[in-house]
Design an enzyme around this catalytic site. Structure first.
Site, mmCIF file in Angstrom:
data_model
loop_
_atom_site.group_PDB
_atom_site.id
_atom_site.type_symbol
_atom_site.label_atom_id
_atom_site.label_comp_id
_atom_site.label_asym_id
_atom_site.label_seq_id
_atom_site.Cartn_x
_atom_site.Cartn_y
_atom_site.Cartn_z
ATOM 1 N N ILE A 247 1.585 9.934 2.624
ATOM 2 C CA ILE A 247 2.503 10.149 3.838
ATOM 3 C C ILE A 247 3.496 8.989 3.892
ATOM 4 C CG2 ILE A 247 2.833 10.813 6.289
ATOM 5 C CD1 ILE A 247 1.821 13.089 4.897
ATOM 6 N N ASP B 137 -9.308 9.802 10.482
ATOM 7 C CA ASP B 137 -8.727 9.832 8.961
ATOM 8 C C ASP B 137 -9.557 8.541 8.474
ATOM 9 O OD1 ASP B 137 -7.631 10.574 6.628
ATOM 10 O OD2 ASP B 137 -5.808 9.490 7.232
ATOM 11 N N ALA C 283 0.423 5.389 0.146
ATOM 12 C CA ALA C 283 -0.490 6.732 0.539
ATOM 13 C C ALA C 283 0.181 7.897 0.418
ATOM 14 C CB ALA C 283 -1.224 6.589 1.849
ATOM 15 N N LYS D 29 5.597 0.460 8.413
ATOM 16 C CA LYS D 29 5.344 1.568 7.592
ATOM 17 C C LYS D 29 6.506 2.494 7.660
ATOM 18 C CE LYS D 29 1.822 5.198 7.970
ATOM 19 N NZ LYS D 29 0.288 5.630 8.793
ATOM 20 N N ALA E 290 0.851 -1.178 0.055
ATOM 21 C CA ALA E 290 0.054 0.013 0.042
ATOM 22 C C ALA E 290 1.028 1.321 -0.011
ATOM 23 C CB ALA E 290 -0.819 0.066 1.313
ATOM 24 N N GLN F 111 4.289 4.469 3.012
ATOM 25 C CA GLN F 111 4.026 3.404 2.222
ATOM 26 C C GLN F 111 4.085 2.423 3.224
ATOM 27 O OE1 GLN F 111 6.387 3.764 -1.186
ATOM 28 N NE2 GLN F 111 7.810 2.241 -0.586
#
Length: 521
Positions: free
Chosen positions: A130, A286, A128, A151, A126, A132
């Site tokens: 900010i 979020d 995003a 992350k 994934a 990955q």
């Protein structure tokens, strides 16, 4: 100069992807359509409009990507093709090279990758705005192999965000000084709140601690799973957590085929949201579909899986009480009480007439009761309320901006899961219980327990404080002992009265709970 260059870059990106042509071609005036064709000459604008909008937001950076993520949940406000493209921003932002991610990890731990993980998948699962995520395996303190998600923060994010926020602060200053609504909207304060939350999101240790807090808070609810954090592997730019296995919540047909009760899932989402907001005052802020999955594992079948805790919201006891009273009055259609609460809180001038504000709120809210979610747009409702607030000079509360954003996310999720969900009746029992807890014996005992250590510390000190007081009174300031004894007798009588009254008060609270249940609902 930095602001000017950033503003010029934003304009260049908008023109490069032809958003100016999209705006002009959507107008009804023929001359505007002709102008759109003229300005598109020489530019390749053959890509679909949704793709062009998504690529524009991706090119402009994380703040704009987050804006697109919020929009992607509002399919009631967007055409289908645009909503589908913006949904790709939730977890399919182009990744940065895996070699860069490995370099960040090795620098953070000062070790080679093979010395940190048993195995590490270089291909991100994934990506995003900010950070990955990569899958890996670690060896925990007990020597067991654990599947984890790693992350990794995107490099160079701080400078990009600071430039955008600097531009937003400049624009907020213009709104504040040039607009009649400037002081009421508090644009500088809102940008400051956004600044705080974005910078918090750049510290993955802070995110891990937020996840740990939510995990503790939600442990007794049995509706949502939150990954365990492995603190030995958490750094400011690298975070390692338990790997969660689930299906993205927006894959409704796949969930239904697996046997998940979709209407119950929608109701559970509302319960989770209200529990985090009103019980804990600490909520995931979020909650777009890219961060929410559903477990299909036998032991946790049908439960939510919550991910990405970079942005969390907090509410004070005053905020929670005010919001709960507003929601409760709203569900009872007591618009007069809603108006009174706005005046009591100072959100509107004290000179505001209650009956006028009551009538305005009624005209906005009354048409939405007893209607399923598919017939209600909170976005439109908020717009109507905003128009009303402007008329009555309501001051925007920056600390509630995240809550408003999250509420829109929840509505978007609920609309996808169960358009027939009755949002009001689902939330009503929860708020009823919450209000009763605020005035019942449980709340009283909780407050006494919280204040107990302070009283336990002060009581042994009282004799010494009394002696010290008597010693400081010299012959020029003599204490009348008879008066002191008389005062002591009064104190004894007062303490006896407090004890008896306390028993009566607790019994009275039980009666009050019953009365409130009848009165409120």
């Amino acid at each position: 100069m930095t602001r000017l260059l950033r503003g010029a870059f934003i304009l260049w990106v908008v023109l490069r992807h032809g958003l100016d042509e999209l705006v002009l071609s959507s107008q009804k005036a023929p001359w505007l359509k002709r102008l759109a064709r003229a300005i598109s000459w020489g530019r390749d604008l053959s890509a679909p409009r949704g793709q062009r909008i998504r690529q524009t937001l991706e090119s402009l950076g994380p703040i704009f990507v987050k804006f697109g993520q919020v929009l992607s949940t509002r399919r009631d406000l967007l055409p289908v093709d645009i909503a589908d493209e913006l949904a790709k921003l939730q977890d399919r932002v182009p990744p940065f090279p895996s070699e860069v991610a490995v370099g960040i990890i090795e620098k953070a731990f000062k070790k080679k990758l093979a010395d940190i993980f048993v195995s590490f998948e270089r291909q991100p699962v994934a990506s995003a705005s900010i950070a990955q995520v990569h899958f890996a395996v670690i060896r925990d303190r007990d020597g067991r192999h654990r599947d984890v998600a790693v992350k990794v923060l995107r490099p160079g994010m701080l400078s990009v965000i600071d430039k955008d926020l600097d531009l937003m602060r400049m624009m907020a200053g213009w709104v504040d000084s040039l607009s009649d609504d400037g002081k009421r909207l508090k644009p500088k304060e809102v940008v400051a709140e956004f600044d705080k939350y974005l910078h918090d999101e750049l510290d993955l240790v802070r995110e891990a601690s937020s996840a740990a807090q939510l995990r503790r808070n939600m442990a007794d609810l049995d509706l949502v799973l939150i990954p365990e954090m492995f603190w030995d592997y958490c750094m400011p730019d690298v975070m390692v957590m338990e790997r969660m296995k689930g299906v993205p919540i927006n894959q409704v047909e796949r969930l239904r085929a697996a046997g998940v009760d979709i209407p119950k899932l929608a109701r559970d989402g509302v319960t989770i949201f209200f529990t985090q907001v009103f019980r804990d005052g600490f909520f995931h802020a979020d909650m777009h579909p890219g961060n929410i999955q559903v477990s299909l594992e036998p032991a946790t079948f049908g439960r939510y899986i919550s991910l990405d805790f970079g942005i969390v919201g907090t509410l004070t006891e005053i905020d929670k009480e005010y919001l709960a009273q507003n929601f409760t009055a709203f569900f009872r259609r007591d618009y007069k009480r809603v108006a009174e609460l706005h005046i009591e809180s100072g959100w509107v001038p004290g000179s505001t007439r209650v009956d006028e504000l009551e009538s305005a709120i009624r005209s906005v809210c009354e048409p939405y009761f007893d209607r399923p979610l598919k017939e209600i747009s909170l976005g439109f409702l908020l717009m109507r309320l905003f128009q009303t607030s402007r008329r009555f000079h309501v001051e925007i509360q920056p600390q509630l901006v995240l809550l408003q954003k999250t509420l829109l996310n929840i509505e978007g999720l609920g609309r996808q899961l169960d358009p027939d969900l009755d949002l009001w009746n689902t939330a009503k029992p929860f708020l009823e219980k919450w209000m009763l807890d605020q005035v019942g014996p449980k709340k009283l005992l909780e407050q006494l327990r919280n204040e107990g250590p302070l009283y336990a510390k002060l009581l042994p000190e009282l004799p010494r404080l009394l002696v010290g007081y008597l010693q400081t009174n010299t012959h020029d300031h003599r204490v009348d002992l008879r008066a002191l004894l008389a005062e002591q007798k009064k104190t004894n009588r007062l303490l006896s009265a407090i004890v008896y009254s306390g028993v009566g008060f607790v019994l009275g609270l039980v009666v009050i709970q019953v009365l409130i249940r009848v009165w409120l609902f």
